[in-house]
Motif scaffolding. Sequence first.
Motif, PDB file in Angstrom:
ATOM      1  N   ILE A 170       0.846  -1.191   0.000  1.00  0.00           N
ATOM      2  CA  ILE A 170       0.000   0.000   0.000  1.00  0.00           C
ATOM      3  C   ILE A 170       0.882   1.242   0.000  1.00  0.00           C
ATOM      4  O   ILE A 170       0.687   2.173  -0.802  1.00  0.00           O
ATOM      5  CB  ILE A 170      -0.947   0.004   1.214  1.00  0.00           C
ATOM      6  CG1 ILE A 170      -2.044  -1.054   1.025  1.00  0.00           C
ATOM      7  CG2 ILE A 170      -1.569   1.389   1.412  1.00  0.00           C
ATOM      8  CD1 ILE A 170      -2.952  -1.218   2.231  1.00  0.00           C
ATOM      9  N   GLN A 171       1.883   1.268   0.901  1.00  0.00           N
ATOM     10  CA  GLN A 171       2.769   2.432   1.010  1.00  0.00           C
ATOM     11  C   GLN A 171       3.602   2.619  -0.258  1.00  0.00           C
ATOM     12  O   GLN A 171       3.621   3.710  -0.845  1.00  0.00           O
ATOM     13  CB  GLN A 171       3.687   2.262   2.222  1.00  0.00           C
ATOM     14  CG  GLN A 171       4.742   3.352   2.377  1.00  0.00           C
ATOM     15  CD  GLN A 171       4.144   4.732   2.586  1.00  0.00           C
ATOM     16  OE1 GLN A 171       3.151   4.872   3.313  1.00  0.00           O
ATOM     17  NE2 GLN A 171       4.726   5.756   1.967  1.00  0.00           N
ATOM     18  N   GLU A 172       4.278   1.561  -0.683  1.00  0.00           N
ATOM     19  CA  GLU A 172       5.152   1.678  -1.849  1.00  0.00           C
ATOM     20  C   GLU A 172       4.348   1.847  -3.139  1.00  0.00           C
ATOM     21  O   GLU A 172       4.800   2.505  -4.078  1.00  0.00           O
ATOM     22  CB  GLU A 172       6.056   0.445  -1.955  1.00  0.00           C
ATOM     23  CG  GLU A 172       6.967   0.217  -0.755  1.00  0.00           C
ATOM     24  CD  GLU A 172       7.928   1.370  -0.497  1.00  0.00           C
ATOM     25  OE1 GLU A 172       8.186   2.167  -1.431  1.00  0.00           O
ATOM     26  OE2 GLU A 172       8.439   1.467   0.634  1.00  0.00           O
ATOM     27  N   GLY A 173       3.162   1.276  -3.176  1.00  0.00           N
ATOM     28  CA  GLY A 173       2.304   1.439  -4.347  1.00  0.00           C
ATOM     29  C   GLY A 173       1.847   2.871  -4.528  1.00  0.00           C
ATOM     30  O   GLY A 173       1.745   3.363  -5.660  1.00  0.00           O
ATOM     31  N   GLN A 174       1.568   3.536  -3.418  1.00  0.00           N
ATOM     32  CA  GLN A 174       1.176   4.948  -3.486  1.00  0.00           C
ATOM     33  C   GLN A 174       2.324   5.796  -4.014  1.00  0.00           C
ATOM     34  O   GLN A 174       2.123   6.699  -4.839  1.00  0.00           O
ATOM     35  CB  GLN A 174       0.741   5.429  -2.109  1.00  0.00           C
ATOM     36  CG  GLN A 174      -0.585   4.849  -1.637  1.00  0.00           C
ATOM     37  CD  GLN A 174      -0.925   5.214  -0.200  1.00  0.00           C
ATOM     38  OE1 GLN A 174      -0.074   5.724   0.548  1.00  0.00           O
ATOM     39  NE2 GLN A 174      -2.168   4.947   0.200  1.00  0.00           N
ATOM     40  N   GLU A 175       3.530   5.500  -3.549  1.00  0.00           N
ATOM     41  CA  GLU A 175       4.691   6.260  -4.023  1.00  0.00           C
ATOM     42  C   GLU A 175       4.986   5.954  -5.490  1.00  0.00           C
ATOM     43  O   GLU A 175       5.411   6.833  -6.245  1.00  0.00           O
ATOM     44  CB  GLU A 175       5.907   5.956  -3.145  1.00  0.00           C
ATOM     45  CG  GLU A 175       5.739   6.444  -1.701  1.00  0.00           C
ATOM     46  CD  GLU A 175       7.031   6.382  -0.917  1.00  0.00           C
ATOM     47  OE1 GLU A 175       8.093   6.663  -1.513  1.00  0.00           O
ATOM     48  OE2 GLU A 175       6.978   6.065   0.289  1.00  0.00           O
ATOM     49  N   LEU A 176       4.763   4.702  -5.878  1.00  0.00           N
ATOM     50  CA  LEU A 176       4.966   4.346  -7.283  1.00  0.00           C
ATOM     51  C   LEU A 176       3.983   5.103  -8.168  1.00  0.00           C
ATOM     52  O   LEU A 176       4.347   5.585  -9.251  1.00  0.00           O
ATOM     53  CB  LEU A 176       4.762   2.837  -7.475  1.00  0.00           C
ATOM     54  CG  LEU A 176       5.005   2.297  -8.885  1.00  0.00           C
ATOM     55  CD1 LEU A 176       6.488   2.356  -9.237  1.00  0.00           C
ATOM     56  CD2 LEU A 176       4.508   0.855  -9.019  1.00  0.00           C
ATOM     57  N   GLU A 177       2.743   5.226  -7.713  1.00  0.00           N
ATOM     58  CA  GLU A 177       1.736   5.946  -8.496  1.00  0.00           C
ATOM     59  C   GLU A 177       2.114   7.412  -8.666  1.00  0.00           C
ATOM     60  O   GLU A 177       1.836   8.024  -9.698  1.00  0.00           O
ATOM     61  CB  GLU A 177       0.378   5.822  -7.799  1.00  0.00           C
ATOM     62  CG  GLU A 177      -0.766   6.404  -8.612  1.00  0.00           C
ATOM     63  CD  GLU A 177      -2.127   6.091  -8.021  1.00  0.00           C
ATOM     64  OE1 GLU A 177      -3.106   6.710  -8.476  1.00  0.00           O
ATOM     65  OE2 GLU A 177      -2.209   5.226  -7.125  1.00  0.00           O
ATOM     66  N   GLN A 178       2.774   7.978  -7.679  1.00  0.00           N
ATOM     67  CA  GLN A 178       3.158   9.396  -7.733  1.00  0.00           C
ATOM     68  C   GLN A 178       4.449   9.617  -8.519  1.00  0.00           C
ATOM     69  O   GLN A 178       4.570  10.591  -9.266  1.00  0.00           O
ATOM     70  CB  GLN A 178       3.327   9.939  -6.310  1.00  0.00           C
ATOM     71  CG  GLN A 178       2.029   9.963  -5.507  1.00  0.00           C
ATOM     72  CD  GLN A 178       2.262  10.287  -4.042  1.00  0.00           C
ATOM     73  OE1 GLN A 178       3.386  10.555  -3.617  1.00  0.00           O
ATOM     74  NE2 GLN A 178       1.195  10.278  -3.247  1.00  0.00           N
ATOM     75  N   GLU A 179       5.406   8.709  -8.350  1.00  0.00           N
ATOM     76  CA  GLU A 179       6.748   8.940  -8.909  1.00  0.00           C
ATOM     77  C   GLU A 179       7.079   8.048 -10.108  1.00  0.00           C
ATOM     78  O   GLU A 179       8.043   8.314 -10.833  1.00  0.00           O
ATOM     79  CB  GLU A 179       7.801   8.732  -7.827  1.00  0.00           C
ATOM     80  CG  GLU A 179       7.616   9.644  -6.610  1.00  0.00           C
ATOM     81  CD  GLU A 179       8.625   9.348  -5.519  1.00  0.00           C
ATOM     82  OE1 GLU A 179       9.686   8.744  -5.830  1.00  0.00           O
ATOM     83  OE2 GLU A 179       8.359   9.695  -4.357  1.00  0.00           O
ATOM     84  N   PHE A 232      12.020  -7.379  -2.824  1.00  0.00           N
ATOM     85  CA  PHE A 232      12.095  -8.397  -3.864  1.00  0.00           C
ATOM     86  C   PHE A 232      10.714  -8.698  -4.436  1.00  0.00           C
ATOM     87  O   PHE A 232      10.532  -8.794  -5.649  1.00  0.00           O
ATOM     88  CB  PHE A 232      12.727  -9.664  -3.278  1.00  0.00           C
ATOM     89  CG  PHE A 232      12.997 -10.755  -4.281  1.00  0.00           C
ATOM     90  CD1 PHE A 232      13.637 -10.487  -5.487  1.00  0.00           C
ATOM     91  CD2 PHE A 232      12.645 -12.067  -4.002  1.00  0.00           C
ATOM     92  CE1 PHE A 232      13.906 -11.502  -6.399  1.00  0.00           C
ATOM     93  CE2 PHE A 232      12.908 -13.085  -4.907  1.00  0.00           C
ATOM     94  CZ  PHE A 232      13.542 -12.797  -6.107  1.00  0.00           C
ATOM     95  N   LEU A 233       9.736  -8.826  -3.566  1.00  0.00           N
ATOM     96  CA  LEU A 233       8.363  -9.070  -4.008  1.00  0.00           C
ATOM     97  C   LEU A 233       7.827  -7.887  -4.807  1.00  0.00           C
ATOM     98  O   LEU A 233       7.191  -8.062  -5.851  1.00  0.00           O
ATOM     99  CB  LEU A 233       7.470  -9.338  -2.796  1.00  0.00           C
ATOM    100  CG  LEU A 233       5.989  -9.587  -3.087  1.00  0.00           C
ATOM    101  CD1 LEU A 233       5.791 -10.782  -4.005  1.00  0.00           C
ATOM    102  CD2 LEU A 233       5.213  -9.785  -1.784  1.00  0.00           C
ATOM    103  N   PHE A 234       8.097  -6.682  -4.334  1.00  0.00           N
ATOM    104  CA  PHE A 234       7.674  -5.470  -5.046  1.00  0.00           C
ATOM    105  C   PHE A 234       8.245  -5.454  -6.466  1.00  0.00           C
ATOM    106  O   PHE A 234       7.525  -5.204  -7.437  1.00  0.00           O
ATOM    107  CB  PHE A 234       8.143  -4.232  -4.278  1.00  0.00           C
ATOM    108  CG  PHE A 234       7.898  -2.928  -4.985  1.00  0.00           C
ATOM    109  CD1 PHE A 234       6.733  -2.203  -4.766  1.00  0.00           C
ATOM    110  CD2 PHE A 234       8.836  -2.415  -5.887  1.00  0.00           C
ATOM    111  CE1 PHE A 234       6.505  -1.003  -5.428  1.00  0.00           C
ATOM    112  CE2 PHE A 234       8.620  -1.214  -6.550  1.00  0.00           C
ATOM    113  CZ  PHE A 234       7.449  -0.511  -6.316  1.00  0.00           C
ATOM    114  N   LEU A 235       9.533  -5.723  -6.602  1.00  0.00           N
ATOM    115  CA  LEU A 235      10.181  -5.717  -7.910  1.00  0.00           C
ATOM    116  C   LEU A 235       9.631  -6.821  -8.804  1.00  0.00           C
ATOM    117  O   LEU A 235       9.385  -6.606  -9.995  1.00  0.00           O
ATOM    118  CB  LEU A 235      11.697  -5.891  -7.751  1.00  0.00           C
ATOM    119  CG  LEU A 235      12.442  -4.740  -7.073  1.00  0.00           C
ATOM    120  CD1 LEU A 235      13.891  -5.134  -6.817  1.00  0.00           C
ATOM    121  CD2 LEU A 235      12.376  -3.472  -7.913  1.00  0.00           C
TER     122      LEU A 235
END
Length: 271
Positions: free
Chosen positions: A76-85, A106-109
């Motif tokens: 949720i946290q990293e996904g929000q930042e990915l959507e912005q950046e 690793f899972l995110f990547l």
Amino acid sequence: MKIQGIKTKIVPYIQEVFKTLDVGVYYEPFMGSGVVGLNLMPKVAVFSDNNPHIINFYNAIKEGTLTEDSVRAFLIQEGQELEQEGQAHYLKIRQRFNKNQDSHDFLFLNRSCFNGLMRFNSRGDFNVPYCKKDRRFAPAYITKITNQVKWVSERIAQNDYTFLCCNFMQIFKQAQKGDLIYCDPPYIGRHADYFSLWSPKYEETLYDLLEHTQASFLLSTWHSNTYRTNPYLHRYQEHQIELLDHFYHLGGKEKNRNAIKEALVQDFKNS
């Protein structure tokens, strides 16, 4: 884990074969995604791979440092930042992972890289580019991933599973009569990325180990596609070979995503 050459579509066939066997310890020396063994759900298993990040990931689930809840909060946290950046954030996570090797990164990547590839450079760094989908981690997708983590966690908790980072040759020293080894090595002569190179020498070594092991074995390899036939398969002609059609959706180039005829080599010494 998404990984090239994943065996999801042929799992049902392997499951039917597995049901007929009385297996002591199940060994999977080329774990990759783990989709075969985790679906077979043997009581005692040793999963191994020479890719430390895969083994670290499953050990993190086993040890409880990577959980359904921790993955949900992280994505949720990293996904929000990915959507912005967008790509800038993906590259930041990739750089962080290559430095710290955290299983959440690793899972995110694995779920936001190009076409679900798992590729590393000569230094061992993850180097797959971004998938260019800034809204990759929508709520429904995060739920799908966390459900998968929960599913794996439950199977590990219900059984006696060991996850080892080692060369495939080490596993053959452990396997005994009454055990089953399932091998899904990188496919020789095919377009494949792996943590380390797979060579004709390794193909020869694996053949010798399978021929001399006291354990039963299943070997997944490729038989043929539109253009050519596996030149190494004839060595197993004395064993039972089942041919199965498969299609690879993962691959860096679309021309490498083709229908292929799979060969499942079977030798059940104790059935």
